[in-house]
Motif scaffolding. Structure first.
Motif, PDB file in Angstrom:
ATOM      1  N   GLU A 123      46.106  56.927  35.462  1.00 57.11           N
ATOM      2  CA  GLU A 123      46.605  56.020  36.607  1.00 57.11           C
ATOM      3  C   GLU A 123      47.056  54.778  35.826  1.00 57.11           C
ATOM      4  O   GLU A 123      48.292  54.418  35.932  1.00 57.11           O
ATOM      5  CB  GLU A 123      45.764  55.694  37.378  1.00 57.11           C
ATOM      6  CG  GLU A 123      45.094  57.133  38.264  1.00 57.11           C
ATOM      7  CD  GLU A 123      44.382  56.857  39.264  1.00 57.11           C
ATOM      8  OE1 GLU A 123      44.135  58.109  40.070  1.00 57.11           O
ATOM      9  OE2 GLU A 123      43.458  55.978  39.743  1.00 57.11           O
ATOM     10  N   GLY A 124      46.216  53.937  35.156  1.00 59.68           N
ATOM     11  CA  GLY A 124      46.651  52.603  34.771  1.00 59.68           C
ATOM     12  C   GLY A 124      45.392  52.292  33.671  1.00 59.68           C
ATOM     13  O   GLY A 124      44.236  52.621  33.967  1.00 59.68           O
ATOM     14  N   GLU A 129      40.629  48.961  28.486  1.00 56.96           N
ATOM     15  CA  GLU A 129      41.993  49.201  27.735  1.00 56.96           C
ATOM     16  C   GLU A 129      42.775  47.910  27.712  1.00 56.96           C
ATOM     17  O   GLU A 129      43.642  47.916  26.670  1.00 56.96           O
ATOM     18  CB  GLU A 129      42.684  50.284  28.646  1.00 56.96           C
ATOM     19  CG  GLU A 129      42.052  51.663  28.754  1.00 56.96           C
ATOM     20  CD  GLU A 129      40.776  51.583  29.826  1.00 56.96           C
ATOM     21  OE1 GLU A 129      40.531  50.849  30.381  1.00 56.96           O
ATOM     22  OE2 GLU A 129      40.090  52.688  29.376  1.00 56.96           O
ATOM     23  N   PRO A 135      45.015  53.326  26.099  1.00 58.44           N
ATOM     24  CA  PRO A 135      44.552  54.114  27.003  1.00 58.44           C
ATOM     25  C   PRO A 135      43.279  54.803  26.865  1.00 58.44           C
ATOM     26  O   PRO A 135      42.860  55.365  26.154  1.00 58.44           O
ATOM     27  CB  PRO A 135      45.490  54.906  27.559  1.00 58.44           C
ATOM     28  CG  PRO A 135      46.360  55.354  26.244  1.00 58.44           C
ATOM     29  CD  PRO A 135      46.299  54.078  25.480  1.00 58.44           C
ATOM     30  N   PHE A 136      42.360  54.906  27.991  1.00 56.76           N
ATOM     31  CA  PHE A 136      41.027  55.508  27.989  1.00 56.76           C
ATOM     32  C   PHE A 136      40.304  55.499  27.194  1.00 56.76           C
ATOM     33  O   PHE A 136      40.045  56.195  25.964  1.00 56.76           O
ATOM     34  CB  PHE A 136      41.537  57.024  28.377  1.00 56.76           C
ATOM     35  CG  PHE A 136      42.136  57.462  29.764  1.00 56.76           C
ATOM     36  CD1 PHE A 136      41.136  57.546  30.799  1.00 56.76           C
ATOM     37  CD2 PHE A 136      43.351  57.869  29.922  1.00 56.76           C
ATOM     38  CE1 PHE A 136      41.530  58.191  31.941  1.00 56.76           C
ATOM     39  CE2 PHE A 136      43.677  57.980  31.010  1.00 56.76           C
ATOM     40  CZ  PHE A 136      42.660  58.240  32.304  1.00 56.76           C
ATOM     41  N   ASN A 161      49.545  56.436  30.742  1.00 56.79           N
ATOM     42  CA  ASN A 161      49.256  56.272  32.126  1.00 56.79           C
ATOM     43  C   ASN A 161      50.637  56.003  32.796  1.00 56.79           C
ATOM     44  O   ASN A 161      51.621  56.151  32.190  1.00 56.79           O
ATOM     45  CB  ASN A 161      48.691  54.732  32.062  1.00 56.79           C
ATOM     46  CG  ASN A 161      47.147  54.986  31.826  1.00 56.79           C
ATOM     47  OD1 ASN A 161      46.252  55.936  32.683  1.00 56.79           O
ATOM     48  ND2 ASN A 161      46.322  54.129  30.750  1.00 56.79           N
ATOM     49  N   HIS A 241      40.109  62.490  38.484  1.00 55.05           N
ATOM     50  CA  HIS A 241      39.976  61.188  37.363  1.00 55.05           C
ATOM     51  C   HIS A 241      38.508  61.149  36.752  1.00 55.05           C
ATOM     52  O   HIS A 241      37.656  61.327  37.497  1.00 55.05           O
ATOM     53  CB  HIS A 241      40.431  60.100  38.147  1.00 55.05           C
ATOM     54  CG  HIS A 241      40.879  58.942  37.174  1.00 55.05           C
ATOM     55  ND1 HIS A 241      39.858  58.227  36.320  1.00 55.05           N
ATOM     56  CD2 HIS A 241      42.019  58.438  36.710  1.00 55.05           C
ATOM     57  CE1 HIS A 241      40.511  57.346  35.680  1.00 55.05           C
ATOM     58  NE2 HIS A 241      41.713  57.513  35.808  1.00 55.05           N
TER      59      HIS A 241
HETATM   60  N1  URA Z   1      41.807  54.807  34.004  1.00 55.80           N
HETATM   61  C1  URA Z   1      42.990  55.307  33.739  1.00 55.80           C
HETATM   62  O1  URA Z   1      43.569  55.914  34.522  1.00 55.80           O
HETATM   63  N2  URA Z   1      43.748  54.918  32.485  1.00 55.80           N
HETATM   64  C2  URA Z   1      42.818  54.430  31.610  1.00 55.80           C
HETATM   65  O2  URA Z   1      43.713  54.193  30.675  1.00 55.80           O
HETATM   66  C3  URA Z   1      41.852  54.011  31.690  1.00 55.80           C
HETATM   67  C4  URA Z   1      40.979  54.308  32.862  1.00 55.80           C
END
Ligand code: URA
Length: 273
Positions: A123-124, A129, A135-136, A161, A241
């Motif tokens: 998602e974001g 991050e 990301p993640f 993302n 998620h």
């Molecule tokens: N959740 C997400 O959707 N993306 C990330 O990069 C971290 C947590």
């Protein structure tokens, strides 16, 4: 139950409903909000509009970017990027996403194998991050990595993302924020050229697939993703998620089944006919 546990249980339940696509709560009896608003307007003189909020960073940039102009600029900048490195630079230079001015420390683009056959789209960025620029990489990302590893997908994924700046308070990115980032995401898909997309979470699945169903209805099913110009199309699977799985561990089984369905198709595609 202690108040702290009550609060955690309430938060987990709310998060569960939000992830399940419940976005509004309704009472039994209708309420005429227009009449209520009219009464309030009669009762109170209208206050002067607040002065525009200064940008947090103090740097120049649009306080409320014109989304149409931002989208056109994103399309132009994304199309000009011939490599993933150039795309990362273009994203970092892009000033049209409102999230950039809401406290994000830096742009967060991607990690993983640019030759990987699976592109994971979350998602974001969250707080970890935002701090680390990838990301993640927080708790949800560690769970994602463990699940990808168990499915034999370590080193076979490229991870990004729908938006490239952290939404304040880790809220869900809005459709407008996702829309101005979408040309960069599409360009990333074109440059990586994966065999399939794995969409992590409802906000990713809805935005990428342009569908309005809840994640529980979409997860584990194959959809066809098409690029805006129609030049690319790929199978795409929404899944739960990993942040949701941290709150609702019982749902991990469903996410695991989704990964098995995905790897089965991936392996089938890789086998000689
Ligand atoms: N959740 C997400 O959707 N993306 C990330 O990069 C971290 C947590």
């Amino acid at each position: 139950m202690t108040p702290a546990l009550d609060r955690r249980a309430a938060e987990a339940l709310l998060a569960f409903w939000a992830e399940a696509g419940v976005e509004a709560l309704y009472g039994e009896a209708p309420i005429d909000r227009l009449a209520e608003g009219a009464e309030r307007l009669k009762a109170k003189p209208r206050p002067a509009p607040p002065p525009p909020t200064p940008l947090r960073s103090g740097r120049p940039g649009p306080a409320a970017p014109d989304i149409g102009a931002a989208l056109a600029q994103a399309q132009e900048m994304a199309a000009a990027a011939q490599t993933l490195e150039q795309l990362a630079e273009a994203i970092a230079a892009f000033e049209g996403c409102p999230l950039r001015y809401e406290g994000a420390r830096q742009a967060v683009f991607a990690r993983g194998n640019p030759q990987g056959p699976v592109m994971v789209i979350g998602e974001g960025p969250g707080g970890d991050e935002d701090a680390q620029g990838a990301p993640f990489v927080g708790r949800a990302g560690q769970l994602l990595d463990r699940m990808l590893g168990a499915a034999g997908l370590t080193d076979r994924v490229f991870i990004t993302n729908t938006v490239f700046w952290r939404p304040p308070g880790n809220r869900t990115p809005t459709p407008a924020e996702q829309a101005v980032c979408a040309p960069f995401l599409e360009r990333a898909v074109a440059l990586v050229n994966p065999k399939m997309l794995l969409l992590a979470g409802g906000a990713s699945a809805k935005s990428v697939l342009k569908r309005d169903e809840g994640i529980l209805a979409m997860r584990g099913r194959w959809f066809e993703w098409k690029s805006a110009d129609g030049s690319l199309d790929l199978p795409a699977m929404p899944t739960l998620h990993p942040a949701f799985l941290l709150r609702q561990p019982a749902a991990k089984k469903k996410a695991w089944l989704d990964l098995l369905t995905l790897t089965e198709r991936l392996d089938r595609a890789g086998r000689p006919a």
